[in-house]
Design an enzyme around this catalytic site. Structure first.
Site, mmCIF file in Angstrom:
data_model
loop_
_atom_site.group_PDB
_atom_site.id
_atom_site.type_symbol
_atom_site.label_atom_id
_atom_site.label_comp_id
_atom_site.label_asym_id
_atom_site.label_seq_id
_atom_site.Cartn_x
_atom_site.Cartn_y
_atom_site.Cartn_z
ATOM 1 N N CYS A 97 0.817 -1.036 0.047
ATOM 2 C CA CYS A 97 0.085 0.098 0.165
ATOM 3 C C CYS A 97 1.148 1.170 0.150
ATOM 4 C CB CYS A 97 -0.861 0.104 0.982
ATOM 5 S SG CYS A 97 -2.523 1.059 1.126
ATOM 6 N N HIS A 214 -3.503 -5.525 1.295
ATOM 7 C CA HIS A 214 -2.932 -5.734 2.499
ATOM 8 C C HIS A 214 -2.873 -7.467 2.914
ATOM 9 C CE1 HIS A 214 -2.357 -1.487 3.986
ATOM 10 N NE2 HIS A 214 -3.353 -1.482 3.189
ATOM 11 N N GLU A 216 -0.962 -8.740 5.280
ATOM 12 C CA GLU A 216 -0.686 -9.169 6.612
ATOM 13 C C GLU A 216 -2.058 -8.707 7.337
ATOM 14 O OE1 GLU A 216 -1.017 -4.228 6.129
ATOM 15 O OE2 GLU A 216 -0.285 -6.150 4.828
#
Length: 243
Positions: A97, A214, A216
């Site tokens: 990002c 994302h 994670e």
């Protein structure tokens, strides 16, 4: 050699760059250390040494100076000289990002990320099609696999001129594309207007990845989705296979 020493040798070290405004740094560290059992260290953006990192992560967030242009000021931080040198020597670098935006502003990835075509911040799950599995970031994925990963950005609209797009496609740099759940890439499944539905791309050498979704945030079953862990597992697998 004791098992303890063997474990030490087989463990890789991630360096997580922390800029003022980073807000996904601890998420990345949690996934790397608690989920995958690897080592990780935070590296403040004013440092000039990557401290022996095997892979560098530029996490998501809203780095200082983003009001000028996303990633523009952060790309000038002292640590970025070390990141550039590390990448030039073949070191693995992933920008997520805002980290993707910083890598572009630093000249480590081609193209630009503009304001989303609807001019709004978008925060939701999207599907991305894995275009190739021979990269350090996708080698744990299946060919043609569709991953469900959340996005959260205002400036994720990838742009490049036609000549650059053609060259990138020829060199297979477009690694992740927005799609539907079946893997179909079409305009209606593109959340931000990115050219060629680009969700993630690599540099010419293939050792630097930038991606807007994302991973994670979807790497544990407690979160209801583990698709993102495949990105991090790929990095670990790729590194260990080459030691």
């Amino acid at each position: 050699m004791t098992s303890k020493v063997k474990d030490k040798v087989s463990t890789m070290k991630f360096g997580i760059i922390v800029f003022p405004g980073s807000n996904c740094d601890h998420d990345c560290r949690h996934v790397v250390t608690k989920v995958l059992g690897q080592e990780a260290q935070f590296i403040w953006h004013k440092e000039r040494d990557l401290c022996g990192s095997d892979c560098v992560i530029l996490p998501g967030g809203f780095s200082y100076g983003d009001y000028l242009r996303s990633g523009a000021m952060a790309a000038c931080s002292p640590i970025m000289d070390a990141v550039k040198g590390f990448a030039a020597e073949g070191g693995l670098v992933i920008g997520i990002c805002n980290g993707f935006q910083i890598l572009q502003e630093a000249g480590l990835l081609p193209g630009a990320l503009m304001r989303n075509d609807n001019l709004k911040f978008i925060c939701r799950d999207v599907s991305v099609h894995v275009e190739r599995t021979d990269t350090p970031f996708t080698c744990a994925c299946r060919s043609g696999e569709v991953l469900r990963i959340p996005i959260a950005h205002m400036d994720g609209n990838f742009f490049a001129d036609k000549k650059l797009i053609t060259r990138m496609e020829k060199q297979r740099q477009l690694v992740l594309r927005y799609c539907d759940e079946e893997g179909n890439v079409a305009e209606e499944y593109n959340p931000n207007g990115s050219m060629e539905a680009v969700a993630g791309l690599v540099n010419d050498a293939g050792n630097v990845l930038g991606m807007m979704p994302h991973p994670e945030r979807c790497s544990e079953s407690q979160l209801g989705n583990t698709d993102g862990i495949k990105i991090f597992k790929s990095i670990v697998q790729w590194t260990k296979d080459r030691r």
